[in-house]
Design a protein around this motif. Sequence first.
Motif: not given
Length: 227
Positions: A49-53
């Motif tokens: 999720t952090a990567v996609a953000n």
Amino acid sequence: MRQAGRYSPRIHRHADTGHRRHRPGSFGAEAFDGPTVLVAHSRGGITTTAVANARPDLVDRIVYVFAWCPVDLEVGGYCAEPEMADVDAGALTAAPAGNPAELGLLRFNFRTADPTAPAALEQAFAADLTDGEFRTFLSTFQPDENLDTGTSADRAQATTWGRIPRTYVRPAADAGVPPAVQDRMIREADALTPGNPFDVRTLDGSHLRWLVHPKPAAELLAGLSGF
């Protein structure tokens, strides 16, 4: 690599090894030759999720498999909610090794002589495996777990994470991250980006069964990836 006149998808799996703050920044350093599908399991969903953000331009699809997808709350917040009330929290800390304050991480002794510790883990995460299957799989675990489960900044963001196509593979039975909390995260995500809801699939089995008996999950992922 080209395959049959098209780019072949690249699948990256973020396993349940915890959140690493350097990963989103370093993700762009890799050169991809085709569609990129991030597959997250368990706590690996926090990192994904952090990567996609941070870099939605590098991700073509996210697949959460029985994974944390923090939307309205941080992961620690979900753990205090009614959906997690029946989870045996002690199973995760049944075989500690060392002082987390000194180590800066959680360290587990999965080969402890105390039979109750692996039994608690098996019941929480692999109740549908044989004892032999579980103990064999347990030998693949690394003993250290990150203390970092993310902050509010690592929750799914509508303007970045929210524009990426995504699939959630939910469990028919999971005592570690119960279906109720996974369904809640799916609902919250769909409310955050109603124009881009989750494609929801269901797999039979416990939290770890798909890794020991991978054929159903492999077929599902291959279909999502276009192989």
